[in-house]
Scaffold this motif. Structure first.
Motif, PDB file in Angstrom:
ATOM      1  N   TYR A  25      50.032  55.823  66.174  1.00  0.00           N
ATOM      2  CA  TYR A  25      50.259  54.383  66.299  1.00  0.00           C
ATOM      3  C   TYR A  25      48.955  53.588  66.204  1.00  0.00           C
ATOM      4  N   GLY A  26      47.816  54.263  66.353  1.00  0.00           N
ATOM      5  CA  GLY A  26      46.534  53.571  66.192  1.00  0.00           C
ATOM      6  C   GLY A  26      45.899  53.098  67.476  1.00  0.00           C
ATOM      7  N   ILE A  27      46.459  53.501  68.626  1.00  0.00           N
ATOM      8  CA  ILE A  27      45.812  53.155  69.907  1.00  0.00           C
ATOM      9  C   ILE A  27      44.524  53.961  70.033  1.00  0.00           C
ATOM     10  N   LEU A  28      44.565  55.186  69.521  1.00  0.00           N
ATOM     11  CA  LEU A  28      43.377  56.052  69.513  1.00  0.00           C
ATOM     12  C   LEU A  28      42.937  56.278  68.070  1.00  0.00           C
ATOM     13  N   PRO A  29      41.634  56.241  67.809  1.00  0.00           N
ATOM     14  CA  PRO A  29      41.161  56.512  66.449  1.00  0.00           C
ATOM     15  C   PRO A  29      41.138  58.016  66.162  1.00  0.00           C
ATOM     16  N   VAL A  30      41.213  58.379  64.890  1.00  0.00           N
ATOM     17  CA  VAL A  30      41.006  59.793  64.542  1.00  0.00           C
ATOM     18  C   VAL A  30      39.495  60.027  64.460  1.00  0.00           C
TER      19      VAL A  30
ATOM     20  N   LYS B 193      63.238  46.121  63.613  1.00  0.00           N
ATOM     21  CA  LYS B 193      63.665  46.863  62.422  1.00  0.00           C
ATOM     22  C   LYS B 193      62.556  47.795  61.905  1.00  0.00           C
ATOM     23  N   PRO B 194      62.102  48.717  62.763  1.00  0.00           N
ATOM     24  CA  PRO B 194      61.044  49.630  62.328  1.00  0.00           C
ATOM     25  C   PRO B 194      61.559  50.651  61.311  1.00  0.00           C
ATOM     26  N   ARG B 195      60.625  51.240  60.583  1.00  0.00           N
ATOM     27  CA  ARG B 195      60.980  52.355  59.691  1.00  0.00           C
ATOM     28  C   ARG B 195      60.644  53.678  60.368  1.00  0.00           C
ATOM     29  N   VAL B 196      59.700  53.610  61.317  1.00  0.00           N
ATOM     30  CA  VAL B 196      59.356  54.782  62.128  1.00  0.00           C
ATOM     31  C   VAL B 196      59.347  54.345  63.586  1.00  0.00           C
ATOM     32  N   LEU B 197      60.021  55.098  64.441  1.00  0.00           N
ATOM     33  CA  LEU B 197      60.072  54.780  65.870  1.00  0.00           C
ATOM     34  C   LEU B 197      59.509  55.972  66.654  1.00  0.00           C
ATOM     35  N   LEU B 198      58.466  55.708  67.438  1.00  0.00           N
ATOM     36  CA  LEU B 198      57.830  56.752  68.240  1.00  0.00           C
ATOM     37  C   LEU B 198      58.212  56.530  69.699  1.00  0.00           C
ATOM     38  N   LEU B 199      58.893  57.491  70.313  1.00  0.00           N
ATOM     39  CA  LEU B 199      59.362  57.331  71.695  1.00  0.00           C
ATOM     40  C   LEU B 199      58.725  58.403  72.570  1.00  0.00           C
ATOM     41  N   ASP B 200      58.008  57.973  73.596  1.00  0.00           N
ATOM     42  CA  ASP B 200      57.341  58.933  74.480  1.00  0.00           C
ATOM     43  C   ASP B 200      58.130  59.087  75.780  1.00  0.00           C
ATOM     44  N   GLU B 201      58.788  60.207  75.928  1.00  0.00           N
ATOM     45  CA  GLU B 201      59.564  60.545  77.129  1.00  0.00           C
ATOM     46  C   GLU B 201      60.527  59.435  77.544  1.00  0.00           C
ATOM     47  N   PRO B 202      61.453  59.079  76.672  1.00  0.00           N
ATOM     48  CA  PRO B 202      62.373  57.982  77.009  1.00  0.00           C
ATOM     49  C   PRO B 202      63.313  58.293  78.164  1.00  0.00           C
ATOM     50  N   THR B 203      63.527  59.572  78.485  1.00  0.00           N
ATOM     51  CA  THR B 203      64.538  59.874  79.517  1.00  0.00           C
ATOM     52  C   THR B 203      63.994  60.590  80.750  1.00  0.00           C
TER      53      THR B 203
ATOM     54  N   ILE C 163      55.856  50.601  61.914  1.00  0.00           N
ATOM     55  CA  ILE C 163      55.770  51.687  62.903  1.00  0.00           C
ATOM     56  C   ILE C 163      55.867  51.074  64.299  1.00  0.00           C
ATOM     57  N   SER C 164      56.768  51.611  65.101  1.00  0.00           N
ATOM     58  CA  SER C 164      56.993  51.072  66.434  1.00  0.00           C
ATOM     59  C   SER C 164      56.805  52.178  67.470  1.00  0.00           C
ATOM     60  N   TYR C 165      56.336  51.798  68.662  1.00  0.00           N
ATOM     61  CA  TYR C 165      55.992  52.802  69.678  1.00  0.00           C
ATOM     62  C   TYR C 165      56.485  52.352  71.042  1.00  0.00           C
ATOM     63  N   VAL C 166      57.169  53.235  71.736  1.00  0.00           N
ATOM     64  CA  VAL C 166      57.590  52.952  73.107  1.00  0.00           C
ATOM     65  C   VAL C 166      56.857  53.936  74.014  1.00  0.00           C
ATOM     66  N   ALA C 167      55.961  53.380  74.842  1.00  0.00           N
ATOM     67  CA  ALA C 167      55.053  54.221  75.628  1.00  0.00           C
ATOM     68  C   ALA C 167      55.773  54.927  76.768  1.00  0.00           C
ATOM     69  N   GLN C 168      55.122  55.970  77.273  1.00  0.00           N
ATOM     70  CA  GLN C 168      55.643  56.746  78.401  1.00  0.00           C
ATOM     71  C   GLN C 168      55.793  55.840  79.632  1.00  0.00           C
TER      72      GLN C 168
ATOM     73  N   VAL D 147      60.676  61.807  69.057  1.00  0.00           N
ATOM     74  CA  VAL D 147      60.974  61.719  70.484  1.00  0.00           C
ATOM     75  C   VAL D 147      60.235  62.825  71.231  1.00  0.00           C
ATOM     76  N   VAL D 148      59.266  62.445  72.057  1.00  0.00           N
ATOM     77  CA  VAL D 148      58.629  63.400  72.964  1.00  0.00           C
ATOM     78  C   VAL D 148      59.529  63.520  74.192  1.00  0.00           C
ATOM     79  N   GLU D 149      59.854  64.729  74.585  1.00  0.00           N
ATOM     80  CA  GLU D 149      60.796  64.883  75.700  1.00  0.00           C
ATOM     81  C   GLU D 149      60.510  66.095  76.586  1.00  0.00           C
ATOM     82  N   GLN D 150      60.769  65.896  77.884  1.00  0.00           N
ATOM     83  CA  GLN D 150      60.760  67.031  78.814  1.00  0.00           C
ATOM     84  C   GLN D 150      62.176  67.571  79.003  1.00  0.00           C
ATOM     85  N   ASN D 151      63.177  66.723  78.725  1.00  0.00           N
ATOM     86  CA  ASN D 151      64.573  67.183  78.839  1.00  0.00           C
ATOM     87  C   ASN D 151      64.929  67.948  77.563  1.00  0.00           C
TER      88      ASN D 151
END
Ligand SMILES: Nc1ncnc2c1ncn2[C@@H]1O[C@H](COP(=O)(O)OP(=O)(O)OP(=O)(O)O)[C@@H](O)[C@H]1O
Ligand SMILES: [Mg+2]
Length: 239
Positions: free
Chosen positions: A52-57, A159-169, A82-87, A197-201
Motif C-alpha cells: 500500500y506504500g506506507i512502508l518503502p521497499v 470502488k477499489p480494484r485491489v482491496l487489502l484487509l488486515d485481520e478483518p475478523t 488500491i485500498s487498505y483496511v488496517a489491523q 485477506v490476512v487472517e488468524q481465523n
C-alpha cells in the motif's frame, strides 16, 4: 494464474535497520481472493503496508497493472485503485455510521455524480444491513463486529480494484466471523475486486479464498493446492 494485477517482486522492507520482508514474492490476479496466513510477527502486516506504500521497499519492486509503483505515495496508490483496511480499526468513533460512510464517499469519489455515490453507498449497506439499521449511531458505541463492518465498508466504498484487509475478523465471535467472511467473498466476486485477506481465523478463511499464501520469517510461500482441501492438521505445518 492468467494475469497479475498486483505483485511484490523480490521485495525487502522493514523498519529502520530491522529488515522484516526478505526477498518476498507475492502475486494476485484480478478478481482473485487470496488469503495470507502465518504466525504472529511473521511480516503479514508489513507486507500489506509495503504493497500500500506506507512502508518503502529497500529493494525489489511493487508492480500494479504492469507498472512499477514502488515510489508512489499512499495517496497515489489509493487513487489508482488500491485500498487498505488496517489491523487497527480505522474509523471515526465520535461520528455516526452514516457520517463515517459519507466522509469516505466525499473523499474517495471526487468527480462522481450524486447518483453514482448513492449507488455506491447502497452496495455497502446491502452488504452490511446492520449498518443501514444503525446509520445514526456513533461508531464508538457499536460492538466490535459492527465497528469492523464500518472499517471494511470504508475500504470498499471507493470502488477499489485491489482491496487489502488486515485481520478483518480477529477477536470476533464465530458467527460474526462467518458473516464477515461471506460479505468479503460476495464483494470480491460481485465487484470483481482482487482481495487480499490476512487472517488468524484460518479455517474460516480456507473456506472462502481462491488461493493461500503463507508468510513465515519474512518470506512467502504460495500454497499450490485447493485451499478448501487443506485439512486441519496440515495447517499447523505451514504456521
Ligand atoms: N512499527 C514498527 N517498528 C519496528 N518494528 C516493527 C513495527 N511494526 C512491526 N515491527 C516488527 O516487524 C515484525 C513483523 O511484524 P508484522 O506486524 O508485520 O507481523 P504480523 O505477521 O502482521 O504479526 P501479527 O500476526 O501479530 O499481526 C515483527 O518482528 C515486529 O516486531
Ligand atoms: Mg499483523
Amino acid at each position: 494464474m492468467d494475469s497479475v494485477i498486483l505483485q511484490a517482486d523480490r521485495v525487502c522492507a522493514g523498519y529502520g535497520s530491522q529488515e522484516v520482508l526478505r526477498s518476498v514474492d507475492f502475486t494476485i490476479g484480478p478478481k482473485e481472493l487470496c488469503g495470507i496466513i502465518g504466525p504472529n510477527g511473521a511480516g503479514k502486516t508489513t507486507l500489506l503496508r509495503t504493497l500500500y506504500g506506507i512502508l518503502p521497499v529497500s529493494s525489489g519492486a511493487v508492480r500494479y497493472e504492469d507498472r512499477d509503483i514502488s515510489r508512489l505515495s499512499v495517496r497515489e496508490r489509493l487513487a489508482a485503485g488500491i485500498s487498505y483496511v488496517a489491523q487497527e480499526r480505522n474509523v471515526f468513533p465520535g461520528l455516526s455510521v452514516g457520517d463515517n460512510i459519507d466522509l469516505a464517499v466525499s473523499v474517495l469519489t471526487r468527480g462522481w455524480t450524486d447518483g453514482q455515490r448513492r449507488q455506491r453507498k447502497e452496495i455497502v449497506y446491502d452488504l452490511f444491513p446492520r449498518l443501514r439499521e444503525r446509520q445514526r449511531q456513533a461508531v464508538g458505541l457499536m460492538s466490535g463486529g459492527e465497528q469492523r463492518m464500518v472499517a471494511i465498508s470504508l475500504g470498499m466504498i471507493g470502488k477499489p480494484r485491489v482491496l487489502l484487509l488486515d485481520e478483518p475478523t480477529t477477536g470476533l465471535a464465530p458467527v460474526v466471523v462467518h458473516q464477515l467472511m461471506d460479505a468479503i467473498r460476495s464483494f470480491s466476486a460481485e465487484e470483481g475486486v482482487a482481495t487480499v485477506v490476512v487472517e488468524q481465523n484460518v479455517l474460516s478463511l480456507l473456506s472462502v479464498v481462491d488461493t493461500i499464501c503463507i508468510v513465515k520469517d519474512g518470506r512467502t510461500t504460495r500454497y499450490d493446492g485447493d485451499p478448501s482441501s487443506i485439512r486441519d492438521k496440515d495447517i499447523w505445518e505451514y504456521l
